[in-house]
Motif scaffolding. Structure first.
Motif, short mmCIF file in Angstrom:
data_model
loop_
_atom_site.label_atom_id
_atom_site.label_comp_id
_atom_site.label_asym_id
_atom_site.label_seq_id
_atom_site.Cartn_x
_atom_site.Cartn_y
_atom_site.Cartn_z
N PRO A 73 -25.77 15.44 23.37
CA PRO A 73 -27.23 15.16 23.01
C PRO A 73 -27.08 13.90 23.42
N ARG A 74 -26.18 12.77 23.74
CA ARG A 74 -25.79 11.48 24.52
C ARG A 74 -25.46 11.41 26.00
N ARG A 75 -25.57 12.84 26.65
CA ARG A 75 -25.31 12.88 28.35
C ARG A 75 -26.48 12.79 28.26
N GLY A 76 -27.28 11.68 29.74
CA GLY A 76 -28.61 11.76 30.51
C GLY A 76 -29.57 11.05 29.48
N ARG A 77 -30.20 11.51 29.84
CA ARG A 77 -31.68 10.18 28.77
C ARG A 77 -32.00 10.77 28.38
N THR A 78 -31.55 12.11 27.61
CA THR A 78 -32.44 12.65 26.43
C THR A 78 -31.15 14.53 25.86
N GLY A 79 -30.03 13.74 26.65
CA GLY A 79 -29.07 15.17 26.87
C GLY A 79 -29.51 16.33 27.53
N VAL A 80 -28.28 17.23 27.24
CA VAL A 80 -27.67 18.20 28.17
C VAL A 80 -27.24 19.18 26.88
N PHE A 81 -28.20 19.96 27.72
CA PHE A 81 -27.27 21.43 26.33
C PHE A 81 -27.00 22.83 27.09
N THR A 101 -27.39 16.97 39.27
CA THR A 101 -28.85 17.07 39.08
C THR A 101 -29.95 18.77 38.62
N LEU A 102 -30.28 18.67 37.63
CA LEU A 102 -30.37 19.61 36.57
C LEU A 102 -32.44 20.09 37.30
N ASN A 103 -32.43 21.17 36.61
CA ASN A 103 -33.70 22.19 37.80
C ASN A 103 -34.69 21.12 37.09
N ASP A 104 -34.85 19.91 35.86
CA ASP A 104 -35.62 18.65 35.79
C ASP A 104 -35.72 17.89 36.55
N GLY A 105 -35.04 17.98 37.15
CA GLY A 105 -34.86 16.60 38.56
C GLY A 105 -34.11 15.68 38.04
N GLU A 106 -33.75 15.31 36.68
CA GLU A 106 -32.05 14.58 36.23
C GLU A 106 -31.70 14.43 36.41
N SER A 107 -30.60 13.76 37.18
CA SER A 107 -29.04 13.81 38.23
C SER A 107 -28.68 12.90 36.54
N VAL A 108 -27.33 13.74 36.23
CA VAL A 108 -26.59 13.45 35.07
C VAL A 108 -25.00 13.43 35.34
N PRO A 109 -24.11 12.53 35.28
CA PRO A 109 -22.89 11.81 35.96
C PRO A 109 -22.27 12.81 34.99
N TYR A 110 -21.16 13.69 35.41
CA TYR A 110 -20.56 14.47 34.34
C TYR A 110 -18.93 13.74 35.06
N PRO A 111 -17.64 12.82 33.76
CA PRO A 111 -16.87 12.22 34.44
C PRO A 111 -15.65 13.86 34.95
N PHE A 112 -14.24 13.65 35.45
CA PHE A 112 -13.84 14.42 36.06
C PHE A 112 -13.16 15.10 34.38
N THR A 113 -12.69 14.32 33.54
CA THR A 113 -12.47 15.32 31.86
C THR A 113 -12.95 15.82 31.08
#
Length: 216
Positions: A73-81, A101-113
Motif C-alpha cells: 500500500p505504500r508503493r506508488g501514489r496509492t499503493g500497488v496490490f 509502468t502499471l496498466n493505469d499509467g502510473e510509473s512505479v520504482p522497484y529497488p532491486f532488493t
C-alpha cells in the motif's frame, strides 16, 4: 507459441498484448514457469543495448510484462496490490532500481532488493487471473496438471476471455477437468463465527399481541 505470436494476431486483428496465456499449473512443460521463459524469448528477445537484470534465476528485461504478487500500500501514489500488472519501462543499474509502468499509467520504482514481488506475466496461473479479463485467452490443457484439472478452474479460465478463447493440448485433460467436480474444502470457520456472534448479540424485541415489548 505460434498461437500467441502469429496465428491469433493474424486471424483476429489482435496484438500479442491482447492475448493472455492461462495455465492450470506453474510447473511442467505447459506451466507458467516454462511458458513465461519461452514467451519472453519470442515476444521480448534480448537485443544489443536493451537493458536487463538477472534476478533469482530469471531475467527481467526492458519491455517485459510483469505481475505484482504482494500488497504494497505504500508503493506508488496509492499503493500497488497483488494482481496488478504492467510493463518494465526502465532499468537503472546505477540507482539499482527497475521502473514498472502499471496498466493505469502510473510509473512505479522497484529497488532491486524488492524484485521478489514481480513475476513475468506472459503466462499466468488461472488462480492469479481471477477478477481479470482479457480480449483473448489461450489455455494449455495437458495431463501434467494432474489434480489441478477441475471443472471450476476451467470455467474460471474460459470466462476470463472477452472475445475468444482457445484450448490447446490433450482432449483427455479437458475431459478430466470437466468431470472433476471435487474441489478442496475451504476452512474459513464462517459457521462458527456466525453462531458465536449470534450468541453475544442481543435479539431484537417485538410487540406482543397485547402491545407489550417482548423478546422475539
Amino acid at each position: 507459441m505460434d498461437l500467441v505470436t502469429t496465428l491469433i494476431p493474424q486471424h483476429f486483428d489482435a496484438t500479442p498484448e491482447d492475448i493472455q496465456v492461462l495455465c492450470p499449473a506453474r510447473r511442467h512443460a505447459t506451466g507458467t514457469l516454462a511458458l513465461n521463459a519461452r514467451l519472453q524469448e519470442r515476444l521480448n528477445p534480448p537485443e544489443p543495448g536493451k537493458p536487463q537484470y538477472h534476478h533469482d534465476g530469471h531475467i527481467l528485461r526492458l519491455g517485459d510484462r510483469v505481475l505484482q504478487i504482494r500488497n504494497q500500500p505504500r508503493r506508488g501514489r496509492t499503493g500497488v496490490f497483488n494482481g496488478s500488472t504492467g510493463t518494465v519501462t526502465g532499468i537503472d543499474t546505477e540507482t539499482r532500481q527497475l521502473i514498472v509502468t502499471l496498466n493505469d499509467g502510473e510509473s512505479v520504482p522497484y529497488p532491486f532488493t524488492d524484485l521478489d514481488e514481480l513475476l513475468h506475466a506472459y503466462a499466468l496461473t488461472v488462480h492469479r487471473s481471477q477478477g481479470s479479463e482479457y480480449p483473448y485467452v489461450v489455455i494449455p490443457m495437458t495431463a501434467s496438471a494432474g489434480p489441478l484439472l477441475q471443472r471450476n478452474l476451467l470455467y474460471t479460465a474460459v470466462t476470463r476471455a472477452r472475445r475468444g478463447v482457445m484450448l490447446i493440448g490433450q482432449p483427455t485433460a479437458v475431459y478430466r477437468a470437466l468431470t472433476n467436480t471435487h474441489t478442496r474444502r475451504r476452512f474459513t470457520a464462517l459457521e462458527h463465527r456466525i453462531v458465536r456472534q449470534a450468541a453475544v448479540t442481543p435479539r431484537p424485541r417485538a410487540l406482543t399481541p397485547a402491545g407489550q415489548l417482548a423478546w422475539d
